[in-house]
Each structure stands twice: as structure tokens, then as C-alpha cells.
Design a protein around this motif. Structure first.
Motif, PDB file in Angstrom:
ATOM      1  N   GLU A 212      -2.328 -18.032   7.209  1.00  0.00           N
ATOM      2  CA  GLU A 212      -2.273 -16.849   6.278  1.00  0.00           C
ATOM      3  C   GLU A 212      -2.827 -15.818   6.633  1.00  0.00           C
ATOM      4  OE1 GLU A 212      -5.589 -20.051   5.023  1.00  0.00           O
ATOM      5  OE2 GLU A 212      -7.458 -18.924   5.602  1.00  0.00           O
ATOM      6  N   ASN A 213      -3.757 -15.904   7.614  1.00  0.00           N
ATOM      7  CA  ASN A 213      -4.048 -14.052   8.253  1.00  0.00           C
ATOM      8  C   ASN A 213      -3.202 -13.472  10.074  1.00  0.00           C
ATOM      9  OD1 ASN A 213      -5.293 -15.521  10.527  1.00  0.00           O
ATOM     10  ND2 ASN A 213      -6.996 -15.011  10.248  1.00  0.00           N
ATOM     11  N   LEU A 214      -2.096 -14.354   9.905  1.00  0.00           N
ATOM     12  CA  LEU A 214      -1.292 -14.546  10.913  1.00  0.00           C
ATOM     13  C   LEU A 214      -0.673 -12.450  10.750  1.00  0.00           C
ATOM     14  CD1 LEU A 214       0.265 -17.893  11.839  1.00  0.00           C
ATOM     15  CD2 LEU A 214      -1.960 -15.601  13.090  1.00  0.00           C
ATOM     16  N   LEU A 215      -0.450 -12.298  11.496  1.00  0.00           N
ATOM     17  CA  LEU A 215       0.422 -10.467  11.144  1.00  0.00           C
ATOM     18  C   LEU A 215       1.935 -10.678  11.186  1.00  0.00           C
ATOM     19  CD1 LEU A 215      -1.805  -8.239  13.035  1.00  0.00           C
ATOM     20  CD2 LEU A 215      -1.831  -8.469  10.424  1.00  0.00           C
ATOM     21  N   TRP A 216       1.980 -11.398  11.392  1.00  0.00           N
ATOM     22  CA  TRP A 216       3.530 -12.242  12.190  1.00  0.00           C
ATOM     23  C   TRP A 216       3.544 -13.208  12.126  1.00  0.00           C
ATOM     24  CZ3 TRP A 216       6.521 -14.389  16.493  1.00  0.00           C
ATOM     25  CH2 TRP A 216       7.679 -14.020  15.907  1.00  0.00           C
ATOM     26  N   LEU A 217       4.714 -13.861  11.884  1.00  0.00           N
ATOM     27  CA  LEU A 217       5.360 -15.404  11.736  1.00  0.00           C
ATOM     28  C   LEU A 217       6.579 -15.833  11.876  1.00  0.00           C
ATOM     29  CD1 LEU A 217       3.882 -18.536  11.492  1.00  0.00           C
ATOM     30  CD2 LEU A 217       4.054 -18.215   9.170  1.00  0.00           C
ATOM     31  N   PRO A 218       7.166 -16.273  12.506  1.00  0.00           N
ATOM     32  CA  PRO A 218       8.455 -16.139  12.113  1.00  0.00           C
ATOM     33  C   PRO A 218       9.264 -17.243  11.202  1.00  0.00           C
ATOM     34  CG  PRO A 218       8.287 -18.065  14.285  1.00  0.00           C
ATOM     35  CD  PRO A 218       7.074 -16.835  14.133  1.00  0.00           C
ATOM     36  N   GLU A 219      10.276 -16.691  10.246  1.00  0.00           N
ATOM     37  CA  GLU A 219      10.483 -17.992   9.254  1.00  0.00           C
ATOM     38  C   GLU A 219      11.118 -18.426   9.366  1.00  0.00           C
ATOM     39  OE1 GLU A 219      12.274 -14.166   6.993  1.00  0.00           O
ATOM     40  OE2 GLU A 219      10.056 -13.191   6.566  1.00  0.00           O
ATOM     41  N   ASP A 220      12.292 -18.420   9.923  1.00  0.00           N
ATOM     42  CA  ASP A 220      13.069 -19.051  11.030  1.00  0.00           C
ATOM     43  C   ASP A 220      13.016 -20.715  11.131  1.00  0.00           C
ATOM     44  OD1 ASP A 220      12.315 -18.460  13.368  1.00  0.00           O
ATOM     45  OD2 ASP A 220      14.056 -17.671  14.169  1.00  0.00           O
ATOM     46  N   GLY A 221      11.712 -21.191  11.353  1.00  0.00           N
ATOM     47  CA  GLY A 221      11.739 -22.220  11.690  1.00  0.00           C
ATOM     48  C   GLY A 221      11.402 -22.041  13.072  1.00  0.00           C
ATOM     49  N   ASN A 222      11.321 -21.470  13.842  1.00  0.00           N
ATOM     50  CA  ASN A 222      10.782 -21.208  15.340  1.00  0.00           C
ATOM     51  C   ASN A 222       9.368 -20.992  15.308  1.00  0.00           C
ATOM     52  OD1 ASN A 222      11.469 -21.242  18.145  1.00  0.00           O
ATOM     53  ND2 ASN A 222      11.974 -18.988  17.813  1.00  0.00           N
ATOM     54  N   LEU A 223       8.773 -21.708  16.868  1.00  0.00           N
ATOM     55  CA  LEU A 223       7.354 -21.877  16.181  1.00  0.00           C
ATOM     56  C   LEU A 223       7.157 -22.789  16.114  1.00  0.00           C
ATOM     57  CD1 LEU A 223       6.245 -18.294  17.781  1.00  0.00           C
ATOM     58  CD2 LEU A 223       7.119 -19.551  19.116  1.00  0.00           C
ATOM     59  N   SER A 224       7.775 -23.922  15.675  1.00  0.00           N
ATOM     60  CA  SER A 224       7.305 -25.013  14.865  1.00  0.00           C
ATOM     61  C   SER A 224       5.886 -25.963  14.642  1.00  0.00           C
ATOM     62  CB  SER A 224       7.963 -25.946  14.561  1.00  0.00           C
ATOM     63  OG  SER A 224       8.298 -26.572  15.917  1.00  0.00           O
ATOM     64  N   SER A 225       5.238 -25.552  15.710  1.00  0.00           N
ATOM     65  CA  SER A 225       3.910 -26.290  15.679  1.00  0.00           C
ATOM     66  C   SER A 225       3.100 -25.412  15.208  1.00  0.00           C
ATOM     67  CB  SER A 225       3.796 -26.160  17.739  1.00  0.00           C
ATOM     68  OG  SER A 225       3.423 -25.651  17.884  1.00  0.00           O
ATOM     69  N   ILE A 226       3.200 -24.381  14.758  1.00  0.00           N
ATOM     70  CA  ILE A 226       1.697 -23.337  13.745  1.00  0.00           C
ATOM     71  C   ILE A 226       2.111 -24.633  12.955  1.00  0.00           C
ATOM     72  CG2 ILE A 226       1.889 -21.362  13.340  1.00  0.00           C
ATOM     73  CD1 ILE A 226       3.682 -19.877  15.176  1.00  0.00           C
ATOM     74  N   ASP A 227       0.102 -24.658  12.411  1.00  0.00           N
ATOM     75  CA  ASP A 227       1.022 -25.380  10.952  1.00  0.00           C
ATOM     76  C   ASP A 227       0.560 -24.161   9.861  1.00  0.00           C
ATOM     77  OD1 ASP A 227      -0.714 -26.895   8.571  1.00  0.00           O
ATOM     78  OD2 ASP A 227      -2.677 -26.009   9.210  1.00  0.00           O
ATOM     79  N   ARG A 228       1.440 -24.142   8.927  1.00  0.00           N
ATOM     80  CA  ARG A 228       2.086 -23.100   8.225  1.00  0.00           C
ATOM     81  C   ARG A 228       1.123 -23.148   7.117  1.00  0.00           C
ATOM     82  NH1 ARG A 228       6.958 -20.501  10.240  1.00  0.00           N
ATOM     83  NH2 ARG A 228       7.109 -21.227  11.989  1.00  0.00           N
ATOM     84  N   SER A 229       0.434 -24.358   7.201  1.00  0.00           N
ATOM     85  CA  SER A 229      -0.541 -25.164   5.439  1.00  0.00           C
ATOM     86  C   SER A 229      -1.288 -23.950   5.823  1.00  0.00           C
ATOM     87  CB  SER A 229      -0.525 -26.391   5.272  1.00  0.00           C
ATOM     88  OG  SER A 229      -1.467 -26.659   6.502  1.00  0.00           O
ATOM     89  N   GLY A 230      -1.809 -23.872   6.893  1.00  0.00           N
ATOM     90  CA  GLY A 230      -3.182 -22.409   7.017  1.00  0.00           C
ATOM     91  C   GLY A 230      -4.299 -23.557   8.114  1.00  0.00           C
ATOM     92  N   SER A 231      -4.260 -24.518   7.891  1.00  0.00           N
ATOM     93  CA  SER A 231      -6.292 -25.518   7.138  1.00  0.00           C
ATOM     94  C   SER A 231      -6.046 -25.723   8.803  1.00  0.00           C
ATOM     95  CB  SER A 231      -5.119 -27.045   6.787  1.00  0.00           C
ATOM     96  OG  SER A 231      -4.993 -28.011   7.862  1.00  0.00           O
ATOM     97  N   ARG A 232      -4.778 -25.275  10.287  1.00  0.00           N
ATOM     98  CA  ARG A 232      -5.652 -26.047  11.228  1.00  0.00           C
ATOM     99  C   ARG A 232      -5.382 -24.477  12.279  1.00  0.00           C
ATOM    100  NH1 ARG A 232      -1.933 -28.561  13.643  1.00  0.00           N
ATOM    101  NH2 ARG A 232      -1.076 -29.265  12.081  1.00  0.00           N
ATOM    102  N   SER A 233      -6.161 -23.852  13.164  1.00  0.00           N
ATOM    103  CA  SER A 233      -5.817 -22.207  13.768  1.00  0.00           C
ATOM    104  C   SER A 233      -5.138 -22.675  15.116  1.00  0.00           C
ATOM    105  CB  SER A 233      -6.953 -21.602  13.695  1.00  0.00           C
ATOM    106  OG  SER A 233      -7.805 -22.168  15.238  1.00  0.00           O
ATOM    107  N   VAL A 234      -4.164 -21.569  14.959  1.00  0.00           N
ATOM    108  CA  VAL A 234      -3.592 -21.359  16.459  1.00  0.00           C
ATOM    109  C   VAL A 234      -4.293 -21.187  17.787  1.00  0.00           C
ATOM    110  CG1 VAL A 234      -0.960 -20.703  17.526  1.00  0.00           C
ATOM    111  CG2 VAL A 234      -1.215 -20.936  15.650  1.00  0.00           C
ATOM    112  N   GLY A 235      -5.413 -19.875  17.685  1.00  0.00           N
ATOM    113  CA  GLY A 235      -6.250 -19.625  18.592  1.00  0.00           C
ATOM    114  C   GLY A 235      -7.460 -19.326  17.534  1.00  0.00           C
TER     115      GLY A 235
END
Ligand SMILES: C[S@@+](CC[C@H](N)C(=O)[O-])C[C@H]1O[C@@H](n2cnc3c(N)ncnc32)[C@H](O)[C@@H]1O
Length: 244
Positions: A212-235
Motif C-alpha cells: 500500500e505504501n510502495l512508491l513502485w511495484l511491477p505490474e507484470d507479476g514480476n517479483l511475485s513473492s511481494i504480498d500485494r494485499s499489503g498485510s505482510r511487509s517486504v522490508g
């Protein structure tokens, strides 16, 4: 030194870590150095993390000297040096340092060394920076004590890392068309804060990188381990102050 048996691509794999063979950080980053700057995850960190780190340092007062521990290929250090900060870098990998030197110039202050056995410096630094390095370090207590010694009184420690809640088992670094799985120690922000407190730091503020607060997120499904629901943070990013 052991090598990964099969290519894992540029994602951080969720595969059972028991089936992976881990390589220690120095040989792993030596193998990956030439591919590191072209890695998809580097785009992610440069677009999402670097602006926040530069903003956090810019808000601190009276900062001149910065020690970048685990400087890697020197992208952030070069940004800081271009802004007028006096940057010194340490890294365990000579091949990563060689790229940092190409980027920063032959006069750059670069030291090969292990963050768990920090050198002693004649003059303390205003800021110690350590971005996505502690997750490769087993003995973070030793590293944090070394950071404490390297700082001036009331100096600041700025740390970022992969969040333990991010869906990954280990980090697969690109090596040309294949990859190498580097030793990884997953830690939560709470665990980092507790270890830092024991070393004499107080947490000033922290930030979690979530979809939810990322400045950039790939749209093409790349980096698929990122939780796009936003419940788990990446870093996370944590600013800590050296207690008096
Ligand atoms: C994920 S990279 C991060 C590089 C850089 N900080 C960045 O933000 O792009 C981790 C770096 O930490 C270095 N590193 C790993 N373990 C280390 C240790 N014990 N002491 C010093 N550097 C270490 C690696 O060689 C690599 O350059």
C-alpha cells in the motif's frame, strides 16, 4: 564453498530451505557482483527504499560523515557522496567493492572487512548506514556493538532489511543466467529493535514497506513473492539513536 545445484531465477525462493545449499556471503556476493546491478530486486530497492533513506538522512542535523556497512556496488553511497556527504564503505566482498570503486572513483574510501569484526576508527561517524546486510549476518550483536563504537556520541544508525514476514526462505542472487543461494537469517523489526537496544541504541522511528505504501511495484507479476494485499511487509527501515 558450495554452489546452488540448480538455477532459481531472480526471485527470493519460497522453496523448502532444507533442499537448498547455502553459500557464505563473501563467495556468494563475489560470484553475483557482476549481475547485481541488473537484478530486478535492485530496481525494487532503488525505487522504494533509496528515496526514504535519503530523506531520513536529510532530516538529520549536522551530518557530515557516513559509514556504509555492506556498501555493495555503492549505488546509495554514490548518491550520498554526490550530495556532499563524506562516505566511507565497508564490504566483505572484494568484487562488490571493485564495482563500488568504479562507480565512486579511485579516491573512494573503501575497506574490505566483516561487519561482525568492525575495524576501529580514529574519528567517530555521524551516521552508520546498513542496508539489507544484517539478514546475511549471524552474529548481529557483534555487528551492532561495532556500529556503536564506530559512531560519535549521539550518532544515528540507519538500518534496512528484508522483513521476516516477507514470503521467502532465502535469497537467490543472480549469477549470469543462473543463481547462488546466500546464507540468510530472517529477523523481524521487533527482534532487530531488541538486539539494538541491548547494544545501546534507542529506536527513533521505523517504517515498513508494504504494497500500500510502495512508491513502485511491477505490474507484470514480476517479483511475485511481494504480498500485494499489503498485510505482510517486504522490508523495514529503522532509525536508531546511540544512547548517551
Ligand atoms: C543485499 S547486498 C546490499 C548492498 C547495499 N547495501 C545495497 O543497499 O544495495 C548485501 C551486501 O552486504 C555484504 N555483506 C554480507 N555480509 C557481510 C559482512 N559480514 N560484512 C560486511 N559486508 C557483508 C555483501 O557482500 C553485499 O555487498
Amino acid at each position: 564453498m558450495s554452489q546452488a545445484r540448480k538455477p532459481l531465477g531472480n526471485e527470493m525462493p519460497t522453496q523448502d530451505s532444507a533442499t537448498l545449499r547455502f553459500v557464505a556471503p563473501r563467495p556468494a556476493y563475489n560470484m553475483a557482483a557482476a549481475s547485481y546491478d541488473g537484478w530486478d530486486w535492485q530496481t525494487f530497492w532503488r525505487l522504494n527504499e533509496v528515496p526514504l533513506l535519503l530523506e531520513a538522512i536529510g532530516r538529520l542535523t549536522n551530518v557530515r560523515s557516513i559509514l556504509d556497512v555492506g556498501i555493495g556496488t555503492g549505488y546509495l553511497a554514490k548518491c550520498l557522496s554526490d550530495l556532499g556527504y563524506d562516505v566511507t564503505g565497508i564490504d566483505v566482498s572484494e568484487n562488490m567493492l571493485a564495482i563500488a570503486r568504479d562507480r565512486m572513483g579511485c579516491d573512494a574510501k573503501l575497506i574490505q572487512g566483516d561487519a561482525q569484526r568492525m575495524p576501529l576508527f580514529k574519528t567517530g561517524f555521524d551516521v552508520v548506514l546498513c542496508t539489507r546486510v544484517l539478514s546475511h549476518i549471524q552474529d548481529i550483536e557483534a555487528a551492532l556493538q561495532g556500529f556503536y563504537r564506530a559512531l560519535k556520541p549521539r550518532g544515528s544508525l540507519l538500518i534496512s532489511d528484508i522483513d521476516a514476514e516477507h514470503n521467502y526462505a532465502s535469497t537467490a542472487l543472480p549469477v549470469g543466467a543462473t543463481s547462488v543461494v546466500v546464507e540468510t537469517h530472517k529477523r523481524s523489526l521487533d527482534e532487530l529493535e531488541e538486539a539494538a537496544r541491548s547494544a545501546g541504541f534507542d529506536l527513533a522511528c521505523s517504517h515498513k514497506l508494504k504494497a500500500e505504501n510502495l512508491l513502485w511495484l511491477p505490474e507484470d507479476g514480476n517479483l511475485s513473492s511481494i504480498d500485494r494485499s499489503g498485510s505482510r511487509s517486504v522490508g523495514y527501515i529503522a532509525l536508531l539513536a546511540k544512547a548517551e
